[in-house]
Design a protein around this motif. Structure first.
Motif, short mmCIF file in Angstrom:
data_model
loop_
_atom_site.label_atom_id
_atom_site.label_comp_id
_atom_site.label_asym_id
_atom_site.label_seq_id
_atom_site.Cartn_x
_atom_site.Cartn_y
_atom_site.Cartn_z
N PRO B 9 0.85 -1.19 0.00
CA PRO B 9 0.00 0.00 0.00
C PRO B 9 0.89 1.24 0.00
O PRO B 9 1.65 1.47 0.93
N SER B 10 0.83 1.97 -1.07
CA SER B 10 1.65 3.18 -1.11
C SER B 10 0.95 4.22 -0.24
O SER B 10 -0.25 4.18 -0.03
N GLY B 11 1.74 5.13 0.22
CA GLY B 11 1.22 6.06 1.23
C GLY B 11 0.25 7.07 0.66
O GLY B 11 0.50 8.27 0.68
N THR B 12 -0.82 6.58 0.13
CA THR B 12 -1.77 7.52 -0.49
C THR B 12 -2.75 8.08 0.53
O THR B 12 -3.60 8.88 0.19
N PHE B 13 -2.58 7.64 1.78
CA PHE B 13 -3.57 8.10 2.76
C PHE B 13 -3.48 9.61 2.97
O PHE B 13 -4.45 10.26 3.19
N GLY B 14 -2.26 10.12 2.88
CA GLY B 14 -2.15 11.56 2.98
C GLY B 14 -2.57 12.14 1.65
O GLY B 14 -1.81 12.08 0.69
N GLY B 17 -2.03 13.80 -3.31
CA GLY B 17 -1.07 13.20 -4.21
C GLY B 17 0.25 12.88 -3.56
O GLY B 17 1.20 12.52 -4.23
N SER B 18 0.36 13.00 -2.26
CA SER B 18 1.64 12.72 -1.63
C SER B 18 1.79 11.22 -1.44
O SER B 18 0.96 10.59 -0.80
N VAL B 19 2.83 10.67 -2.02
CA VAL B 19 3.08 9.24 -1.86
C VAL B 19 4.38 9.07 -1.08
O VAL B 19 5.19 9.98 -1.00
N GLY B 20 4.55 7.87 -0.52
CA GLY B 20 5.80 7.57 0.17
C GLY B 20 6.07 8.49 1.32
O GLY B 20 7.02 9.27 1.31
N ILE B 21 5.25 8.40 2.35
CA ILE B 21 5.50 9.19 3.55
C ILE B 21 6.73 8.61 4.25
O ILE B 21 6.79 7.41 4.49
N PRO B 22 7.75 9.41 4.52
CA PRO B 22 8.94 8.86 5.16
C PRO B 22 8.66 8.37 6.59
O PRO B 22 7.87 8.98 7.31
N LEU B 23 9.27 7.26 6.93
CA LEU B 23 9.13 6.72 8.28
C LEU B 23 10.27 7.18 9.17
O LEU B 23 10.09 7.41 10.35
N SER B 58 15.13 7.13 -0.22
CA SER B 58 15.23 5.72 -0.61
C SER B 58 14.17 5.43 -1.67
O SER B 58 13.22 6.18 -1.85
N ASP B 59 14.35 4.31 -2.38
CA ASP B 59 13.49 4.02 -3.53
C ASP B 59 12.01 4.03 -3.19
O ASP B 59 11.18 4.52 -3.96
N ASP B 60 11.67 3.47 -2.04
CA ASP B 60 10.25 3.44 -1.69
C ASP B 60 9.81 4.71 -0.96
O ASP B 60 8.64 4.83 -0.59
N GLY B 61 10.72 5.62 -0.76
CA GLY B 61 10.36 6.89 -0.17
C GLY B 61 10.15 6.85 1.34
O GLY B 61 9.71 7.82 1.94
N THR B 62 10.47 5.72 1.97
CA THR B 62 10.21 5.63 3.41
C THR B 62 11.39 6.12 4.24
O THR B 62 11.25 6.39 5.42
N VAL B 105 18.70 15.71 -4.00
CA VAL B 105 17.55 16.44 -4.54
C VAL B 105 16.84 17.19 -3.41
O VAL B 105 17.08 16.93 -2.23
N VAL B 106 15.97 18.09 -3.79
CA VAL B 106 15.22 18.85 -2.78
C VAL B 106 14.25 17.91 -2.09
O VAL B 106 13.43 17.25 -2.74
N ILE B 107 14.34 17.79 -0.77
CA ILE B 107 13.40 16.93 -0.07
C ILE B 107 12.58 17.69 0.96
O ILE B 107 11.68 17.13 1.56
N GLY B 108 12.88 18.95 1.14
CA GLY B 108 12.07 19.68 2.10
C GLY B 108 12.72 20.98 2.49
O GLY B 108 13.52 21.53 1.75
#
Lengths: 327, 309
Positions: B9-14, B17-23, B58-62, B105-108
């Motif tokens: 499940p990709s992090g589509t809950f937020g 359109g934000s995917v891959g919420i970092p853990l 990371s590849d999965d954005g976590t 890359v720009v991450i925040g």
């Protein structure tokens, strides 16, 4: 303008130290450089900011004096003024591996590039990431150009006579200056809170006791042999020049003697003597090759030898220590 | 045999359109130094500073690793409710940084305040445009005096009804959306490498001295410190063991097990072979030193001769 007492200390901000560490470590083993921004303050230079230069294909294009990096520096400096960074170039930093890159023509070029009215003695900071990793002790060194080198350089040609006149030897092309890392109050607050939260002690002391000493020594020994080859080559070409010079001088002496005999005969016959200084028109003495390269190579070899000595000074006690432990 | 393919499940809950919420967000100390440096250089009358974070996702954005930070000027005229980040400047600086380290890359973004104020929501909106489809990470570094120093990363998600994207007015300013929620993320402060750790040890020296400065010292001095540190550790363990034996300190099983394991790592070797091994190593080292000395003398001599011929 070379000053009497010169620079006694280089103070760098913790932020600058980490910027240098990051850049030089990430691009290892390629040689990289960057610019230092700061001000001269009495007999000290205070470095308050640093930024990296893009890496080129070779040393010349990665160094501050390359055309691309000059443009990069002016764009970056201009941009940084928007966040209140003092846009005054105070020198540059480079990465070095086993003593490489320091005694290079490019480094000396960069020195003269940064020399200006505001910055009479630009500073060079050298970080050797390999050595830092092997000794677990930050290997940051700062250098300024020696006034003697400056004086010889103004004459444009590194001859033995010019070097002797200004007292320049290979040992004092660059003068080491003590480095001090200064923390702001903010930085101090952070460091203390960070040190408290870490489970491992902040002092990477235990890594410094690593017994894997062969690799670093081998690397140094190999680097030393490589540089010695270059040095021998340089000395060879210098000896070629000397032989050539001796041969020409011998021929001149011969010619002068012949002319003297001839003149004595002419005098006996009541004729006017021929000029004795005509040899200058006939013979040409070879130009003395620049001693700069040979001097830099000698300085490089000496640096490697010093590295070996310093590193061994730490290795021998470690070996004795482990012997006592295992017995 | 049949397979069933399960997609993570990709992090589509937020929403938004934000995917891959970092853990987890890993921050290197050098980033903090950079932010604190910017905080010192703040504009007159504008003590809050904002800047861009560069790093690797990371590849999965976590998992996120924050590696670089640089400051970005902004305009904040609260009376008119206008807030504008200089995104041209940001883009320009980003291009310059890309030339040094293309993988970052720009991450925040970061700021030096920790309370949630309208500024944070506005900046999050600006950076959201930049990091799409990922949610930008907000790193708060609070260094105000009289408070515990705090470093905390947040991500935002959109909740509730209403406009998902922030509304951008024609002049480039962003109208705040009231549906953004900041959630703290597990933030790890960690050195990147041994070289970083050595750097940190050096600035720690400075932090311990009253002047806030420390000279970079030579390797043998550092080795001496290392040995002293180890001796002190051994001393501490000895004291503890003695106390346990005499019954003045409680015996902890975990510590005992750990000590046993540590003692067991001492290899059982024949003293003679040890002697031989160490001696041969010592000879190698001394030989190299001898060679280095000989070379040095030779160079000295040759350079002197060259200048006297």
């Amino acid at each position: 303008m070379a000053r009497e007492n010169g620079i006694q200390k280089v103070k760098i901000d913790a932020n600058v130290a980490f910027k240098i560490i990051k850049h030089t470590t990430e691009s290892a083993p390629a040689g990289v450089s960057g610019q230092l921004l700061g001000l001269e303050d009495g007999d000290a230079i205070e470095i308050s900011y640093a930024f990296a230069f893009p890496m080129g294909e070779d040393l010349a294009s990665s160094w501050p004096s390359s055309e691309a990096n000059k443009n990069y520096a002016s764009t970056m400096t201009e941009s940084l003024t928007a966040v209140n960074v003092v846009p005054n170039a105070a020198g540059f930093y480079i990465s070095s591996f086993l003593g490489s890159n320091i005694y290079s023509a490019q480094t000396l070029d960069a020195f003269s590039m940064y020399q200006s009215d505001e910055m009479s003695s630009p500073v060079l900071i050298v970080h050797d990431p390999t050595r830092t990793a092997h000794t677990a002790s930050l290997n940051l060194q700062a250098y300024v150009l020696s006034p003697a080198y400056d004086a010889v350089k103004k004459g444009h040609w590194f001859t033995r006579a010019a070097m002797a006149k200004h007292g320049l030897t290979f040992k004092d092309v660059l003068i080491p200056v003590p480095v001090e890392i200064t923390n702001s109050h903010y930085a101090n607050a952070f460091i203390h809170s960070y040190a408290e939260t870490q489970t491992e002690p902040v002092n990477p002391a235990l890594h410094g006791l690593d017994l894997n000493i062969d690799r670093y020594l081998c690397g140094n020994a190999e680097a030393m042999l490589d540089t010695l080859d270059d040095l021998t080559y340089d000395l060879g070409s210098f000896q070629y020049f000397l032989r050539h010079l001796n041969r020409e001088e011998a021929r001149i002496v011969q010619w002068q003697q012949r002319r003297k005999v001839e003149n004595a005969q002419r005098e006996a016959r009541g004729q006017d003597p021929l000029p004795e200084n005509d040899w200058k028109k006939i013979f040409r003495l070879p130009n003395e090759p620049s001693r700069l390269e040979g001097m830099l190579e000698a300085a490089h070899v000496e640096r490697i030898c010093d590295q070996i000595e310093q590193y061994s000074a730490g290795s021998v006690p470690k070996l004795y220590g482990i012997r006592a432990l295992l017995q | 045999m049949s397979f069933i393919q399960l997609t993570q499940p990709s992090g589509t809950f937020g929403a938004g359109g934000s995917v891959g919420i970092p853990l987890t967000v890993t921050v290197h100390p050098q980033v903090i130094f950079s932010i604190l440096d910017h905080a010192i250089r703040h504009e007159q009358g504008q003590p809050k500073v904002i800047g861009t974070l560069l790093g690797i996702r990371s590849d999965d954005g976590t998992e996120l690793e924050i590696k670089t930070a640089y400051g970005v000027p902004y305009v904040d005229s609260s009376e008119e409710g206008e807030f504008r980040m200089d995104m041209d400047y940001n883009q320009h600086m980003y291009t310059l940084h890309q030339k040094i380290q293309p993988s970052e890359v720009v991450i925040g973004w970061y700021s030096n305040f920790s309370e949630m104020n309208p500024l944070a929501f506005l900046a999050q909106g600006f950076y959201g445009e930049r990091t799409r489809p990922f949610s930008p990470v907000y790193l708060s570094v609070d260094a105000r005096p009289g408070q515990p120093f705090s470093v905390q990363a947040y991500v935002s998600s959109k909740i509730g009804a209403g406009s998902i994207r922030p509304v951008i007015a024609e002049d480039g300013s962003i109208q705040p959306t009231k549906t953004t929620v900041f959630e703290p993320v597990h933030t790890i402060l960690k050195e990147n490498s041994l070289v970083d750790a050595a750097g940190f040890a050096q600035v720690y020296e400075g932090a311990k001295s009253p002047s806030g400065a420390a000279q970079v010292i030579s390797d043998p001095k550092r080795l001496q410190e290392s040995i002293e540190t180890v001796l002190e550790m051994v001393e501490r363990v000895k004291r503890y063991v003695n106390d346990v034996i005499q019954g003045t300190a409680p015996a902890r099983i975990n510590v005992g097990k750990y000590l046993f394991a540590a003692l067991a790592t001492k290899p059982k070797v024949d003293p003679e072979s040890v002697e031989q091994m160490i001696t041969s190593h010592l000879q190698d080292v001394l030989m190299t030193v001898y060679l280095a000395n000989a070379v040095k003398a030779q160079i000295d001599l040759s350079q002197k001769l060259v200048s006297t011929i």
